[in-house]
Design an enzyme around this catalytic site. Structure first.
Site, mmCIF file in Angstrom:
data_model
loop_
_atom_site.group_PDB
_atom_site.id
_atom_site.type_symbol
_atom_site.label_atom_id
_atom_site.label_comp_id
_atom_site.label_asym_id
_atom_site.label_seq_id
_atom_site.Cartn_x
_atom_site.Cartn_y
_atom_site.Cartn_z
ATOM 1 C CG ASP A 126 -1.860 -1.131 1.307
ATOM 2 O OD1 ASP A 126 -2.150 -1.700 0.239
ATOM 3 O OD2 ASP A 126 -2.303 -1.470 2.416
HETATM 4 N N1 URA Z 1 -1.278 -5.928 3.900
HETATM 5 C C1 URA Z 1 -1.771 -4.663 3.900
HETATM 6 O O1 URA Z 1 -2.797 -4.389 4.480
HETATM 7 N N2 URA Z 1 -1.071 -3.734 3.230
HETATM 8 C C2 URA Z 1 0.089 -3.973 2.583
HETATM 9 O O2 URA Z 1 0.688 -3.058 2.019
HETATM 10 C C3 URA Z 1 0.586 -5.287 2.618
HETATM 11 C C4 URA Z 1 -0.121 -6.254 3.267
#
Ligand code: URA
Length: 264
Positions: A107
């Site tokens: 993310d």
């Molecule tokens: N899980 C999440 O919620 N975000 C990420 O970036 C990776 C795994």
């Protein structure tokens, strides 16, 4: 396998300039093949067999690039985007030449280990849902994470879309009580609250999976960092936004790992 190509194409591929700049350089006698000046840009070479030099500098040919990035917050896991800065924008021009792309996504606000490569086959196999490659994260979570959560994650939890996660390993590393005005802005919370530093290993990669797993047990992820993906471990010597090439051993470990499907 022999791969023959024009010498100007080889030099452009390795970042020695545009095709027209290279043509000029070749005409100017700056390029040698096996120690002899070559003045024809269309001269055919085998880049793995022939010694090519540009201005006396040996040109080492390669097809693949493998980079380990410590992704910072605020950049997206894509190769290009009209509006947002991407992880590829963080690379030096010479490292973009072979067109690496991120293997999977973190993310925008997640930091940590991201592999970038142009080895499509390796990427495909590491991301294949059948492979169940381990991904380990560290997170500060708002709430008092405990044994009940570890047991729920070990069993599998139901996400907001009804999907039940595969067994995952949760360890609590540290607990704190934040007093509302924590000096660390990331851990700043409105009211007196429990915070837990955890480590979680999951074997799949659903959208926002770690955040949604904690939501399913009534808690909120405040910060998220990926520490490992399969046998590849984040080099803690890399600051946020820094990257390095994988070592030969790391590439071999990944290659060995991909063949080991844990699917039943
Ligand atoms: N899980 C999440 O919620 N975000 C990420 O970036 C990776 C795994």
């Amino acid at each position: 396998m022999a791969e023959r190509m024009r010498v100007d194409k080889l030099l452009a591929h390795m970042g020695f300039g545009t095709r027209s700049e290279i043509k000029k350089a070749v005409k100017g006698g700056k390029v040698t093949v096996e120690g002899k000046v070559v003045k024809d840009s269309g001269f055919i070479v085998d880049p793995f067999l022939h010694t090519v030099a540009f201005d006396g500098e040996r040109v080492v040919y390669r097809n693949f690039i493998y980079l380990m990035l410590n992704k910072p917050q605020g950049v997206i896991s894509a190769t290009e985007d009209g509006r947002e800065r991407t992880v590829v924008d963080l690379l030096k021009a010479e490292d973009r030449l072979l067109q690496p792309f991120p293997v999977g996504r973190l993310d925008k606000d997640t930091v940590g280990l991201l592999l970038l490569t142009n080895d499509g086959q390796l990427a495909h196999e590491l991301l294949s849902p059948r492979m169940h490659v381990d991904k380990t994260y560290e997170a500060w979570v708002l709430g008092n994470v405990g044994q009940a959560d570890a047991e729920a994650f070990a069993q599998g939890v139901r996400l907001d879309d009804g999907y039940v996660t595969m067994p995952a390993e949760l360890t609590v590393l540290e607990k704190r009580t934040a007093e509302g005005t924590s000096s660390d802005p990331v851990l700043h919370v409105e009211e007196k609250s429990s915070l837990s530093l955890i480590q979680l290993t999951i074997r799949e990669g659903k959208f926002h999976q770690v955040k949604r797993m904690f939501e399913s047990v009534g808690k909120r992820v405040l910060t998220l960092k990926r520490l490992a993906m399969g046998p590849l471990v984040l080099d803690e010597g890399l600051g946020l936004g820094q990257y390095r090439e994988l070592t030969h051993e790391e590439v071999e470990l990944l290659r060995g790992h991909r063949g080991k499907s844990k699917a039943e």
